[in-house]
Motif scaffolding. Structure first.
Motif, PDB file in Angstrom:
ATOM      1  N   PHE A 192       6.650  10.058   0.258  1.00 14.72           N
ATOM      2  CA  PHE A 192       6.016   8.898  -0.355  1.00 14.72           C
ATOM      3  C   PHE A 192       6.093   7.757   0.651  1.00 14.72           C
ATOM      4  CE2 PHE A 192       6.511   4.939  -2.843  1.00 14.72           C
ATOM      5  CZ  PHE A 192       5.304   4.952  -3.540  1.00 14.72           C
ATOM      6  N   LYS A 193       4.942   7.262   1.064  1.00 13.52           N
ATOM      7  CA  LYS A 193       4.904   6.270   2.129  1.00 13.52           C
ATOM      8  C   LYS A 193       4.464   4.920   1.572  1.00 13.52           C
ATOM      9  CE  LYS A 193       3.725   9.893   5.431  1.00 13.52           C
ATOM     10  NZ  LYS A 193       2.864  10.316   6.562  1.00 13.52           N
ATOM     11  N   VAL A 194       5.115   3.863   2.065  1.00 14.23           N
ATOM     12  CA  VAL A 194       4.754   2.510   1.655  1.00 14.23           C
ATOM     13  C   VAL A 194       4.574   1.641   2.893  1.00 14.23           C
ATOM     14  CG1 VAL A 194       5.896   2.657  -0.588  1.00 14.23           C
ATOM     15  CG2 VAL A 194       7.170   1.796   1.380  1.00 14.23           C
ATOM     16  N   PHE A 195       3.680   0.694   2.771  1.00  7.69           N
ATOM     17  CA  PHE A 195       3.423  -0.265   3.841  1.00  7.69           C
ATOM     18  C   PHE A 195       3.206  -1.621   3.211  1.00  7.69           C
ATOM     19  CE2 PHE A 195      -0.028  -2.535   6.157  1.00  7.69           C
ATOM     20  CZ  PHE A 195       0.728  -2.959   7.234  1.00  7.69           C
ATOM     21  N   ARG A 196       3.993  -2.603   3.641  1.00  6.79           N
ATOM     22  CA  ARG A 196       3.853  -3.971   3.131  1.00  6.79           C
ATOM     23  C   ARG A 196       3.373  -4.888   4.236  1.00  6.79           C
ATOM     24  NH1 ARG A 196       7.272  -8.863   2.089  1.00  6.79           N
ATOM     25  NH2 ARG A 196       9.021  -7.966   3.268  1.00  6.79           N
ATOM     26  N   ASN A 197       2.360  -5.646   3.952  1.00  5.34           N
ATOM     27  CA  ASN A 197       1.967  -6.697   4.886  1.00  5.34           C
ATOM     28  C   ASN A 197       1.839  -8.001   4.120  1.00  5.34           C
ATOM     29  OD1 ASN A 197      -0.436  -6.502   3.519  1.00  5.34           O
ATOM     30  ND2 ASN A 197      -1.714  -6.325   5.346  1.00  5.34           N
ATOM     31  N   GLY A 198       1.711  -9.092   4.848  1.00  2.00           N
ATOM     32  CA  GLY A 198       1.639 -10.373   4.168  1.00  2.00           C
ATOM     33  C   GLY A 198       1.279 -11.476   5.128  1.00  2.00           C
ATOM     34  N   SER A 199       1.100 -12.655   4.577  1.00  2.00           N
ATOM     35  CA  SER A 199       0.768 -13.820   5.381  1.00  2.00           C
ATOM     36  C   SER A 199       1.379 -15.059   4.748  1.00  2.00           C
ATOM     37  CB  SER A 199      -0.754 -13.990   5.492  1.00  2.00           C
ATOM     38  OG  SER A 199      -1.324 -14.171   4.206  1.00  2.00           O
ATOM     39  N   SER A 200       1.805 -15.975   5.600  1.00  2.00           N
ATOM     40  CA  SER A 200       2.297 -17.265   5.153  1.00  2.00           C
ATOM     41  C   SER A 200       1.314 -18.323   5.649  1.00  2.00           C
ATOM     42  CB  SER A 200       3.699 -17.531   5.709  1.00  2.00           C
ATOM     43  OG  SER A 200       3.657 -17.598   7.122  1.00  2.00           O
ATOM     44  N   ASP A 201       1.650 -19.578   5.477  1.00  2.00           N
ATOM     45  CA  ASP A 201       0.759 -20.644   5.939  1.00  2.00           C
ATOM     46  C   ASP A 201       0.654 -20.677   7.457  1.00  2.00           C
ATOM     47  OD1 ASP A 201       0.330 -21.417   3.340  1.00  2.00           O
ATOM     48  OD2 ASP A 201       1.908 -22.949   3.357  1.00  2.00           O
ATOM     49  N   SER A 202       1.647 -20.082   8.139  1.00  2.00           N
ATOM     50  CA  SER A 202       1.695 -20.212   9.593  1.00  2.00           C
ATOM     51  C   SER A 202       1.306 -18.951  10.351  1.00  2.00           C
ATOM     52  CB  SER A 202       3.110 -20.628  10.034  1.00  2.00           C
ATOM     53  OG  SER A 202       4.050 -19.671   9.599  1.00  2.00           O
ATOM     54  N   LYS A 203       1.434 -17.758   9.718  1.00  2.00           N
ATOM     55  CA  LYS A 203       1.187 -16.539  10.489  1.00  2.00           C
ATOM     56  C   LYS A 203       0.973 -15.351   9.570  1.00  2.00           C
ATOM     57  CE  LYS A 203       6.117 -15.517  10.918  1.00  2.00           C
ATOM     58  NZ  LYS A 203       7.242 -15.216  11.833  1.00  2.00           N
ATOM     59  N   ASN A 204       0.395 -14.281  10.161  1.00  2.00           N
ATOM     60  CA  ASN A 204       0.317 -12.988   9.499  1.00  2.00           C
ATOM     61  C   ASN A 204       1.542 -12.166   9.894  1.00  2.00           C
ATOM     62  OD1 ASN A 204      -2.193 -13.496   8.286  1.00  2.00           O
ATOM     63  ND2 ASN A 204      -3.281 -12.859  10.147  1.00  2.00           N
ATOM     64  N   ILE A 205       2.031 -11.354   8.973  1.00  2.00           N
ATOM     65  CA  ILE A 205       3.246 -10.582   9.215  1.00  2.00           C
ATOM     66  C   ILE A 205       2.928  -9.104   9.077  1.00  2.00           C
ATOM     67  CG2 ILE A 205       5.597 -10.121   8.441  1.00  2.00           C
ATOM     68  CD1 ILE A 205       5.654 -12.987   7.349  1.00  2.00           C
ATOM     69  N   THR A 206       3.232  -8.332  10.120  1.00  2.00           N
ATOM     70  CA  THR A 206       2.984  -6.900  10.117  1.00  2.00           C
ATOM     71  C   THR A 206       4.308  -6.153  10.222  1.00  2.00           C
ATOM     72  OG1 THR A 206       0.847  -7.204  11.202  1.00  2.00           O
ATOM     73  CG2 THR A 206       1.787  -4.998  11.250  1.00  2.00           C
ATOM     74  N   ARG A 207       4.479  -5.136   9.421  1.00  2.00           N
ATOM     75  CA  ARG A 207       5.717  -4.375   9.401  1.00  2.00           C
ATOM     76  C   ARG A 207       5.438  -2.894   9.593  1.00  2.00           C
ATOM     77  NH1 ARG A 207       5.686  -8.265   5.521  1.00  2.00           N
ATOM     78  NH2 ARG A 207       7.407  -9.768   5.521  1.00  2.00           N
ATOM     79  N   GLU A 208       6.514  -2.150   9.867  1.00  2.00           N
ATOM     80  CA  GLU A 208       6.400  -0.708   9.982  1.00  2.00           C
ATOM     81  C   GLU A 208       6.312  -0.081   8.592  1.00  2.00           C
ATOM     82  OE1 GLU A 208       6.440   1.600  12.729  1.00  2.00           O
ATOM     83  OE2 GLU A 208       5.732  -0.274  13.610  1.00  2.00           O
ATOM     84  N   TYR A 229       0.856  -1.183   0.000  1.00  2.00           N
ATOM     85  CA  TYR A 229       0.000   0.000   0.000  1.00  2.00           C
ATOM     86  C   TYR A 229       0.894   1.235   0.000  1.00  2.00           C
ATOM     87  CZ  TYR A 229      -3.584  -3.374   1.100  1.00  2.00           C
ATOM     88  OH  TYR A 229      -4.420  -4.461   1.025  1.00  2.00           O
ATOM     89  N   TYR A 230       0.477   2.272  -0.683  1.00  2.00           N
ATOM     90  CA  TYR A 230       1.307   3.462  -0.815  1.00  2.00           C
ATOM     91  C   TYR A 230       0.428   4.702  -0.837  1.00  2.00           C
ATOM     92  CZ  TYR A 230      -0.163   3.592  -5.714  1.00  2.00           C
ATOM     93  OH  TYR A 230      -0.920   3.662  -6.861  1.00  2.00           O
ATOM     94  N   TRP A 231       1.024   5.836  -0.477  1.00  2.00           N
ATOM     95  CA  TRP A 231       0.305   7.105  -0.511  1.00  2.00           C
ATOM     96  C   TRP A 231       1.294   8.252  -0.334  1.00  2.00           C
ATOM     97  CZ3 TRP A 231       0.591   3.714   3.429  1.00  2.00           C
ATOM     98  CH2 TRP A 231       0.964   4.190   4.691  1.00  2.00           C
ATOM     99  N   TYR A 232       0.881   9.437  -0.762  1.00  2.00           N
ATOM    100  CA  TYR A 232       1.639  10.664  -0.555  1.00  2.00           C
ATOM    101  C   TYR A 232       0.963  11.485   0.543  1.00  2.00           C
ATOM    102  CZ  TYR A 232       4.232   9.928  -4.906  1.00  2.00           C
ATOM    103  OH  TYR A 232       5.041   9.440  -5.897  1.00  2.00           O
ATOM    104  N   ALA A 233       1.756  11.932   1.498  1.00  2.00           N
ATOM    105  CA  ALA A 233       1.288  12.839   2.555  1.00  2.00           C
ATOM    106  C   ALA A 233      -0.050  12.380   3.125  1.00  2.00           C
ATOM    107  CB  ALA A 233       1.230  14.258   2.026  1.00  2.00           C
TER     108      ALA A 233
END
Length: 227
Positions: A99-115, A62-66
């Motif tokens: 310019f801001k970006v946020f990546r999240n994701g999931s594997s078979d075992s867990k959800n992963i949250t990042r800054e 996900y991305y966005w400006y200001a």
């Protein structure tokens, strides 16, 4: 999206993550590891990429400006069926604006949250190599090397390197803005090889991303005759 002190929350909408909480001070300093790396190639397009983890996480970006509304990547780069990056067109690139970006994701075992991360895209530009290198003799028994800037000329600085008779040691010179380099007192019996690379100068950004070296251009005599 709302701000509560230094905590930012992204509410659920269709095709968005259910929740996200991140520090307002998310910009990483120089030299720190980034989860996502964004590079603007010659101001023509941008790629934001990340490594594919061993657990084969399928990520969304996900991305966005200001203060704009976050939106999901519309053109993913994939490897083995997994998202490993996002491609942006020139019309989506804005300089001197966060310019801001946020990546999240999931594997078979867990959800992963990042800054989330913040980029200033004028600092992320990697130019193409300079083109159309030409060498001409001068009236003062020297040679003049010229080339074409790959993008806005006033925003670039260069390094010229040259080699004499295929000596292992290259001589290098830094060039500011101008697209020419004069080498005085050359010997036409020797073979000279020139190459040039470039990057954004301090007037247009703080990028340390150098282009690749240009194709070489030759002047003088080789063992088989004049080049």
């Amino acid at each position: 999206m709302k701000m509560d002190g230094r905590v930012m929350t992204l509410k659920t909408t269709q095709h968005r993550p259910a929740h996200w909480v991140g520090s307002g001070k998310s910009r990483l300093g120089r030299g720190e590891d980034r989860d996502v790396n964004c590079i603007v190639f010659n101001e023509e397009f941008m790629e934001c990429t990340w490594n594919l983890e061993e657990q084969r996480t399928n990520s969304t970006l996900y991305y966005w400006y200001a203060s704009h509304t976050p939106q999901e990547c519309r053109n993913y780069i994939q490897h083995d069926g997994y998202n490993v990056g996002c491609n942006f067109s020139a019309s989506e690139i804005i300089h001197f604006k966060a310019f801001k970006v946020f990546r999240n994701g999931s594997s078979d075992s867990k959800n992963i949250t990042r800054e989330p991360q913040i980029f200033y895209l004028q600092d992320q530009v990697k130019p193409y190599p300079p083109g159309n290198l030409m060498v001409n003799t001068t009236e003062s028994n020297g040679v003049l090397l010229t080339w074409e800037a790959p993008m806005t000329a006033r925003c670039l600085e260069y390094i010229v390197k040259y080699q004499i008779n295929k000596d292992k040691k290259w001589q290098k010179s830094a060039i500011s803005i101008q697209t020419r380099f004069n080498l005085a007192s050359v010997d036409p019996k020797n073979l000279y090889i020139f190459q040039v690379k470039t990057k954004i100068n301090m007037y247009c950004g703080s990028s340390n991303l150098w282009s690749e070296w240009s194709l070489p251009v030759h002047w003088g005599k080789s063992k088989t005759g004049t080049v």
